[in-house]
Design a protein around this motif. Structure first.
Motif, PDB file in Angstrom:
ATOM      1  N   GLU A  12       0.829  -1.203   0.000  1.00  0.00           N
ATOM      2  CA  GLU A  12       0.000   0.000   0.000  1.00  0.00           C
ATOM      3  C   GLU A  12       0.868   1.260   0.000  1.00  0.00           C
ATOM      4  O   GLU A  12       1.787   1.387   0.802  1.00  0.00           O
ATOM      5  CB  GLU A  12      -0.914   0.007   1.238  1.00  0.00           C
ATOM      6  N   GLN A  13       0.582   2.154  -0.938  1.00  0.00           N
ATOM      7  CA  GLN A  13       1.344   3.396  -1.020  1.00  0.00           C
ATOM      8  C   GLN A  13       0.395   4.572  -1.198  1.00  0.00           C
ATOM      9  O   GLN A  13      -0.717   4.423  -1.688  1.00  0.00           O
ATOM     10  CB  GLN A  13       2.301   3.365  -2.219  1.00  0.00           C
ATOM     11  N   VAL A  14       0.868   5.728  -0.795  1.00  0.00           N
ATOM     12  CA  VAL A  14       0.147   6.964  -1.057  1.00  0.00           C
ATOM     13  C   VAL A  14       1.121   7.927  -1.725  1.00  0.00           C
ATOM     14  O   VAL A  14       2.338   7.739  -1.682  1.00  0.00           O
ATOM     15  CB  VAL A  14      -0.413   7.622   0.228  1.00  0.00           C
TER      16      VAL A  14
ATOM     17  N   PHE B 278       5.036   6.855  -1.352  1.00  0.00           N
ATOM     18  CA  PHE B 278       5.739   6.179  -0.257  1.00  0.00           C
ATOM     19  C   PHE B 278       4.816   5.185   0.416  1.00  0.00           C
ATOM     20  O   PHE B 278       3.595   5.323   0.391  1.00  0.00           O
ATOM     21  CB  PHE B 278       6.309   7.182   0.767  1.00  0.00           C
ATOM     22  N   GLY B 279       5.441   4.173   0.984  1.00  0.00           N
ATOM     23  CA  GLY B 279       4.702   3.149   1.703  1.00  0.00           C
ATOM     24  C   GLY B 279       4.853   3.341   3.197  1.00  0.00           C
ATOM     25  O   GLY B 279       5.448   4.320   3.660  1.00  0.00           O
ATOM     26  N   ARG B 280       4.328   2.410   3.938  1.00  0.00           N
ATOM     27  CA  ARG B 280       4.452   2.492   5.393  1.00  0.00           C
ATOM     28  C   ARG B 280       5.896   2.246   5.808  1.00  0.00           C
ATOM     29  O   ARG B 280       6.632   1.524   5.148  1.00  0.00           O
ATOM     30  CB  ARG B 280       3.507   1.496   6.048  1.00  0.00           C
ATOM     31  N   GLY B 281       6.297   2.908   6.876  1.00  0.00           N
ATOM     32  CA  GLY B 281       7.640   2.713   7.395  1.00  0.00           C
ATOM     33  C   GLY B 281       8.692   3.614   6.767  1.00  0.00           C
ATOM     34  O   GLY B 281       9.863   3.537   7.111  1.00  0.00           O
ATOM     35  N   GLN B 282       8.284   4.501   5.844  1.00  0.00           N
ATOM     36  CA  GLN B 282       9.256   5.370   5.181  1.00  0.00           C
ATOM     37  C   GLN B 282       9.280   6.784   5.758  1.00  0.00           C
ATOM     38  O   GLN B 282      10.275   7.497   5.597  1.00  0.00           O
ATOM     39  CB  GLN B 282       8.961   5.440   3.674  1.00  0.00           C
TER      40      GLN B 282
ATOM     41  N   GLU C  43       0.767   8.264   9.457  1.00  0.00           N
ATOM     42  CA  GLU C  43      -0.608   7.954   9.873  1.00  0.00           C
ATOM     43  C   GLU C  43      -1.599   8.928   9.263  1.00  0.00           C
ATOM     44  O   GLU C  43      -2.659   8.537   8.775  1.00  0.00           O
ATOM     45  CB  GLU C  43      -0.716   7.946  11.402  1.00  0.00           C
ATOM     46  N   VAL C  44      -1.249  10.209   9.262  1.00  0.00           N
ATOM     47  CA  VAL C  44      -2.149  11.215   8.700  1.00  0.00           C
ATOM     48  C   VAL C  44      -2.231  11.078   7.181  1.00  0.00           C
ATOM     49  O   VAL C  44      -3.319  11.109   6.604  1.00  0.00           O
ATOM     50  CB  VAL C  44      -1.705  12.635   9.109  1.00  0.00           C
ATOM     51  N   ALA C  45      -1.086  10.911   6.528  1.00  0.00           N
ATOM     52  CA  ALA C  45      -1.073  10.811   5.058  1.00  0.00           C
ATOM     53  C   ALA C  45      -1.941   9.649   4.580  1.00  0.00           C
ATOM     54  O   ALA C  45      -2.704   9.789   3.622  1.00  0.00           O
ATOM     55  CB  ALA C  45       0.362  10.653   4.553  1.00  0.00           C
ATOM     56  N   PHE C  46      -1.842   8.491   5.258  1.00  0.00           N
ATOM     57  CA  PHE C  46      -2.617   7.322   4.849  1.00  0.00           C
ATOM     58  C   PHE C  46      -4.098   7.487   5.177  1.00  0.00           C
ATOM     59  O   PHE C  46      -4.949   6.888   4.526  1.00  0.00           O
ATOM     60  CB  PHE C  46      -2.047   6.047   5.483  1.00  0.00           C
ATOM     61  N   ALA C  47      -4.422   8.300   6.171  1.00  0.00           N
ATOM     62  CA  ALA C  47      -5.824   8.476   6.576  1.00  0.00           C
ATOM     63  C   ALA C  47      -6.559   9.489   5.695  1.00  0.00           C
ATOM     64  O   ALA C  47      -7.782   9.452   5.604  1.00  0.00           O
ATOM     65  CB  ALA C  47      -5.895   8.915   8.038  1.00  0.00           C
ATOM     66  N   LEU C  48      -5.828  10.391   5.062  1.00  0.00           N
ATOM     67  CA  LEU C  48      -6.461  11.411   4.225  1.00  0.00           C
ATOM     68  C   LEU C  48      -7.077  10.797   2.975  1.00  0.00           C
ATOM     69  O   LEU C  48      -6.587   9.793   2.461  1.00  0.00           O
ATOM     70  CB  LEU C  48      -5.427  12.447   3.764  1.00  0.00           C
ATOM     71  N   LYS C  49      -8.137  11.443   2.475  1.00  0.00           N
ATOM     72  CA  LYS C  49      -8.662  11.090   1.162  1.00  0.00           C
ATOM     73  C   LYS C  49      -7.895  11.923   0.125  1.00  0.00           C
ATOM     74  O   LYS C  49      -7.396  13.007   0.439  1.00  0.00           O
ATOM     75  CB  LYS C  49     -10.150  11.431   1.073  1.00  0.00           C
TER      76      LYS C  49
ATOM     77  N   ILE D 125       1.558  20.647   7.090  1.00  0.00           N
ATOM     78  CA  ILE D 125       0.239  20.300   6.572  1.00  0.00           C
ATOM     79  C   ILE D 125       0.505  19.405   5.365  1.00  0.00           C
ATOM     80  O   ILE D 125       1.490  19.586   4.641  1.00  0.00           O
ATOM     81  CB  ILE D 125      -0.655  21.500   6.214  1.00  0.00           C
ATOM     82  N   ILE D 126      -0.351  18.408   5.198  1.00  0.00           N
ATOM     83  CA  ILE D 126      -0.159  17.381   4.184  1.00  0.00           C
ATOM     84  C   ILE D 126      -1.334  17.389   3.222  1.00  0.00           C
ATOM     85  O   ILE D 126      -2.495  17.438   3.635  1.00  0.00           O
ATOM     86  CB  ILE D 126      -0.059  15.987   4.843  1.00  0.00           C
ATOM     87  N   LEU D 127      -1.035  17.340   1.935  1.00  0.00           N
ATOM     88  CA  LEU D 127      -2.039  17.204   0.887  1.00  0.00           C
ATOM     89  C   LEU D 127      -1.860  15.829   0.258  1.00  0.00           C
ATOM     90  O   LEU D 127      -0.786  15.527  -0.270  1.00  0.00           O
ATOM     91  CB  LEU D 127      -1.838  18.286  -0.191  1.00  0.00           C
ATOM     92  N   ARG D 128      -2.889  14.991   0.355  1.00  0.00           N
ATOM     93  CA  ARG D 128      -2.783  13.684  -0.312  1.00  0.00           C
ATOM     94  C   ARG D 128      -3.136  13.833  -1.773  1.00  0.00           C
ATOM     95  O   ARG D 128      -4.196  14.380  -2.110  1.00  0.00           O
ATOM     96  CB  ARG D 128      -3.696  12.649   0.363  1.00  0.00           C
ATOM     97  N   THR D 129      -2.257  13.392  -2.641  1.00  0.00           N
ATOM     98  CA  THR D 129      -2.457  13.577  -4.080  1.00  0.00           C
ATOM     99  C   THR D 129      -2.678  12.271  -4.835  1.00  0.00           C
ATOM    100  O   THR D 129      -3.034  12.282  -6.003  1.00  0.00           O
ATOM    101  CB  THR D 129      -1.257  14.315  -4.698  1.00  0.00           C
ATOM    102  N   GLY D 130      -2.448  11.137  -4.159  1.00  0.00           N
ATOM    103  CA  GLY D 130      -2.643   9.863  -4.845  1.00  0.00           C
ATOM    104  C   GLY D 130      -2.571   8.696  -3.885  1.00  0.00           C
ATOM    105  O   GLY D 130      -2.280   8.856  -2.721  1.00  0.00           O
TER     106      GLY D 130
END
Length: 121
Positions: A7-9, A83-87, A94-100, A116-121
């Motif tokens: 899983e990556q975001v 990036f995936g988990r653990g990077q 936690e926040v990046a993976f939780a964002l839509k 502040i984090i913007l999830r783009t993918g």
């Protein structure tokens, strides 16, 4: 089970460093003078103002990142790529993976500073 590990975001961020940051220098402030003189509260205040400008359409996330982020990703408009988990540091991850996709986080604290984090993918 194995697919979970893949899983990556993709995300962008704006980092403001402050007196409590682990590394008190950045591309903008190589000597770290401004960073060492910045309280966490003032860093958070700046980020909240940026976030508000972005959410109301008065500024673009990538433009704000390019001008103001203390991360070298500023040169890419804040883009950290995939990036995936653990990077990343745990609170950031936690926040990046939780964002839509398309959502911008509230203030996130890490050892690096406040983001502040913007999830783009």
């Amino acid at each position: 089970m194995s697919s979970m590990g893949q899983e990556q975001v993709r995300a962008s961020h704006i980092l403001i460093k402050h007196e409590g940051s682990r590394r008190k220098s950045s591309w903008k402030d190589p000597e770290g003078r401004a960073i060492a003189a910045t309280t966490r509260d003032s860093a958070v205040g700046r980020l909240r103002a940026f976030r508000s400008d972005i959410l109301t359409g008065h500024a673009r996330f990538d433009d704000v990142a390019a001008s103001h982020s203390d991360c070298s990703s500023a040169k890419r408009g804040g883009d950290l790529g995939r990036f995936g988990r653990g990077q990343m540091q745990k609170p950031f991850e936690e926040v990046a993976f939780a964002l839509k996709i398309g959502d911008i986080s509230d203030i996130v604290d890490t050892d690096s500073g406040v983001h502040i984090i913007l999830r783009t993918g």
